[in-house]
Design an enzyme around this catalytic site. Structure first.
Site, PDB file in Angstrom:
ATOM      1  N   TYR A  78       0.854  -1.190   0.000  1.00  0.00           N
ATOM      2  CA  TYR A  78       0.000   0.000   0.000  1.00  0.00           C
ATOM      3  C   TYR A  78       0.887   1.236   0.000  1.00  0.00           C
ATOM      4  O   TYR A  78       1.871   1.308   0.751  1.00  0.00           O
ATOM      5  CB  TYR A  78      -0.904   0.019   1.240  1.00  0.00           C
ATOM      6  CG  TYR A  78      -1.685   1.303   1.384  1.00  0.00           C
ATOM      7  CD1 TYR A  78      -2.960   1.406   0.859  1.00  0.00           C
ATOM      8  CD2 TYR A  78      -1.115   2.415   2.002  1.00  0.00           C
ATOM      9  CE1 TYR A  78      -3.664   2.597   0.959  1.00  0.00           C
ATOM     10  CE2 TYR A  78      -1.808   3.605   2.104  1.00  0.00           C
ATOM     11  CZ  TYR A  78      -3.093   3.695   1.580  1.00  0.00           C
ATOM     12  OH  TYR A  78      -3.780   4.871   1.678  1.00  0.00           O
TER      13      TYR A  78
ATOM     14  N   GLU B 149      -3.470   7.633  -4.149  1.00  0.00           N
ATOM     15  CA  GLU B 149      -3.378   6.342  -3.466  1.00  0.00           C
ATOM     16  C   GLU B 149      -3.106   5.230  -4.478  1.00  0.00           C
ATOM     17  O   GLU B 149      -3.838   5.112  -5.467  1.00  0.00           O
ATOM     18  CB  GLU B 149      -4.683   6.064  -2.713  1.00  0.00           C
ATOM     19  CG  GLU B 149      -4.637   4.801  -1.861  1.00  0.00           C
ATOM     20  CD  GLU B 149      -5.957   4.556  -1.118  1.00  0.00           C
ATOM     21  OE1 GLU B 149      -5.977   4.633   0.106  1.00  0.00           O
ATOM     22  OE2 GLU B 149      -6.968   4.296  -1.797  1.00  0.00           O
TER      23      GLU B 149
END
Lengths: 293, 412
Positions: free
Chosen positions: B109, B197
């Site tokens: 992530y 993101e």
């Protein structure tokens, strides 16, 4: 006493020749604010409603002794105008302008942190600051305010007016009211102002109005618990706001799990803050805690 | 402003960020063409809607033949995607992204965002890719690594290596990761992003780094200096009322209730919704007419509410500061002329020019037979709006116009 502004504040208006600048400068004069100068690059030497206009903030200070500024410059140039005030070492700069990119504000704050300037910033995207009866440095309707003992700090403009009106209806005036603005990156924050109210003998109670997004209210609550001995009444707007939608203010968006209104209300209550659920109860709660004290 | 995955990836590609090869399609035959151009043996089809959790909602499919590409694309284009973020009404997928499938060895992530506390940008990473970062932060906080990015120096390569070490990446990947993180930040900062993101960022079987997904949100206030991004705005993602509001630069968010709200100021607008809810009513929208509203803007704002079929009662809550009450009154009357309606309008005016505003409103209402109920306080007005929306024509409500008529008489 009061905080930030009083009858000795000498104001210069950045963007005085624009329609907003001109209109609100007149409103401030009408209220009794001492407007000593305007700053509009390229318009130095002219006059607006009897106020001299200068090319730079530095020159305006030198010639008029101004110690505070208010910014009505369009968003693309507003951050630069604030930096000019910081560079000129004014005591206070209030930035009314709405819509300044966050990246520009990151630069402004970096300059403020790394320079030796003493300038304090309020805003952007805020109604400004008022010490009733002495100095109105902002766009709020002056006539609803009256001198007194309640300090008000809020992210929202019109909701501050609402709080002022309610507090006045219960017979309490205000020491100083500050709209800190609803953007993600701003100048003075809740704690900076609470610290000033702590040492202001005139202020007996503080109303803290917050909204969804960010952690500022929660941090203020923790600080209050540790350091603040005057009663604080709080309302948090956005109890019904959906996740992920920006509610007007650039900062008012629920992104994580704990920046909801409910989470903030709970956190503040835990810290001994008198939290009201309805925005209509702000005045009533202030009256209650002041009578009790 | 949110970008679609394919738009974000397009921007990232121009910065040299590794993303899978792919193309966007709005018909099944388009999708087939893209897949054929890409070659390979497997493809991923992803619906392009502004919502997380697409995979769980059936919006992401791996396919292994051209016939599968065509059949699945036929299914997916036009399908309704319902996730936690879209609400029960869901969102229609009008486009899909067709990409070459990737051999995934490890998922990471990675995100960049503006951190309010430190007043600078922050990079967040976790070895647990593919999961929601909020959940990882809650259940395994030590797995989340955060670093602040100095606005003067930017995302130094050393910082990228530090992050890579922090999430336990193999030494052989440190430089590759730092290079990608650096490029991502450059793209982030150049476009005035609020959030970027990459979930997941993957290590492939060949030991390369690839950004499999990209979610990008750009600062609306900075769009004036990013005309290309502004052109990417997908009005199809908005409710019809939201589209109209965006044309007139009004701050509007659609909700599920039946009480339409017109308010000045974002804080007061949120508080108005809250007070409606506290009396067990449901707001139909958030609408802030803003500080510098003129008659034109107020009229358009009011029309947006009038044309919303869910709205039963309209609640106007104005505390005039810069906005003058007389101007609000005029805007409300002209809008009502253009879109006739017999719905109740509960009005609470206060602040600048309030007497003039009330007079204009009451006279106008008498002339054109509008159902206007005026109130002095926000609480009183909210309560009446909620009662009327519930279909309770109460005594007090009926009395109100007489009261204001009396006041008007006195003024004469």
């Amino acid at each position: 006493m009061s905080i930030l502004v009083n009858n000795r504040t000498k104001v210069l208006v950045q963007g005085l020749t624009g329609s907003q600048g001109k209109f609100h400068a007149q409103k401030m004069r009408d209220y009794g604010t001492n407007i000593v100068a305007g700053v509009v690059p390229g318009r130095g030497g002219s006059e607006v409603d009897g106020t001299p206009v200068f090319d730079t903030v530095e020159e305006a200070i030198r010639k008029t002794g101004a110690n505070a500024s208010i910014v009505y410059v369009p968003p693309a140039y507003a951050a630069d105008a604030v930096m000019e005030s910081v560079d000129a070492n004014l005591d206070l700069c209030v930035c009314i302008t709405e819509g300044i990119p966050v990246k520009d504000m990151i630069k402004v704050k970096r300059l403020m942190k790394t320079s030796i300037s003493r300038t304090m910033l309020i805003g952007p995207n805020c109604p400004g600051v008022i010490t009733p009866g002495e100095c109105k440095l902002g766009i709020m309707p002056g006539e609803i305010h009256s001198p007194g003992t309640v300090g008000i700090i809020s992210k929202s403009g019109t909701l501050t007016y609402e709080a002022v009106k309610q507090v006045s209806a219960y017979g309490f005036g205000q020491s100083t009211c500050i709209g800190i603005g609803g953007d993600p990156i701003i100048g003075l924050k809740y704690i900076d102002l609470l610290e000033m109210f702590k040492y202001d003998a005139q202020t007996e109670c503080v109303v803290l109005i917050g909204e969804i997004g960010g952690q500022a209210e929660v941090k203020a609550g923790e600080w209050i618990k540790q350091n603040f001995n005057k009663p604080v009444v709080s309302f948090i707007a956005g109890q019904t706001a959906p996740k992920g939608k920006r509610m007007g203010h650039a900062g008012a968006i629920i992104s994580g799990g704990d920046d909801t209104a409910l989470a903030k209300m709970k956190a503040l209550e835990k810290c001994g803050v008198h939290v009201v659920q309805s925005p209509a109860d702000i005045g009533k709660k202030v009256a209650e805690v002041l009578k009790r004290g | 402003m949110n970008l679609h995955e394919f738009q974000a990836k397009g921007l990232l590609r121009t910065y040299g960020v590794p993303v899978p090869d792919g193309g966007v399609a709005s018909t099944a035959s388009d999708a087939l063409r893209v897949a054929k151009e890409l070659k390979g043996e497997a493809w991923v089809l992803k619906v392009q809607v502004h919502a997380g959790g697409r995979g769980k909602a059936g919006g992401v499919k791996v396919v292994k033949s051209f016939s599968e590409v065509y059949d699945e694309a036929t299914q997916m284009i036009g399908m309704k995607i319902v996730t936690k973020q879209t609400g029960p009404e869901g969102k229609i997928a009008r486009r899909i992204l067709v990409e070459q499938a990737t051999d995934i060895k490890k998922e990471i992530y990675l995100s960049f965002l503006v951190d309010r506390d430190s007043e600078q940008c922050m990079i967040i990473a976790s070895a647990e890719g593919g999961m929601e970062i909020e959940e990882v932060a809650k259940n395994n906080p030590t797995a989340v690594v955060k670093e602040l990015i100095n606005p003067v120096t930017g995302m130094g390569l050393f910082l990228g290596r530090k992050i890579a070490k922090g999430i336990g990446l193999d030494s052989s990947l440190l430089n590759k990761f730092a290079d990608v993180a650096h490029k991502l930040y450059e793209c982030f900062i150049d476009h005035d992003c609020m959030m970027l993101e990459i979930n997941p960022l993957v290590v492939t079987g060949d030991g390369d780094i690839l950004c499999l997904d990209a979610k990008m949100a750009v600062d609306e206030n900075a769009l004036y200096r990013h005309s290309k991004i502004e052109e990417m705005k997908d009005y199809g993602e908005l409710e019809p009322q939201e589209v109209r509001a965006s044309i007139f630069d009004l701050s509007y968010v659609s909700m599920d209730g039946n009480i339409g709200c017109m308010v000045n100021g974002a804080g007061l607008a949120m508080a108005t919704m809250d007070i409606i809810k506290s009396f067990n009513g449901e707001p139909a929208n958030f609408l802030d007419v803003g500080g510098g509203a003129d008659v034109n803007k107020v009229r358009e704002a009011f029309k947006i509410i009038l044309t919303d079929p869910k709205v039963k009662v309209i609640f106007v809550n104005i505390f005039g500061g810069i906005v003058r009450c007389d101007l609000i009154a005029k805007g409300v009357l002209t809008a009502s002329d253009e879109v006739p309606s017999d719905r109740h309008i509960v009005v609470r005016l206060d602040g600048t020019n309030v007497e003039e505003g009330r007079r204009i409103l009451n006279e106008g209402a008498e002339k054109s037979g509008l159902n206007i109920v005026t109130c002095d306080t926000m609480a009183d007005a909210a309560q009446k709006a909620v009662r009327l929306a519930a279909g309770e024509p109460l005594e007090e409500v009926k009395k109100s116009p007489t009261k204001s008529a009396a006041r008007k008489g006195g003024a004469k």
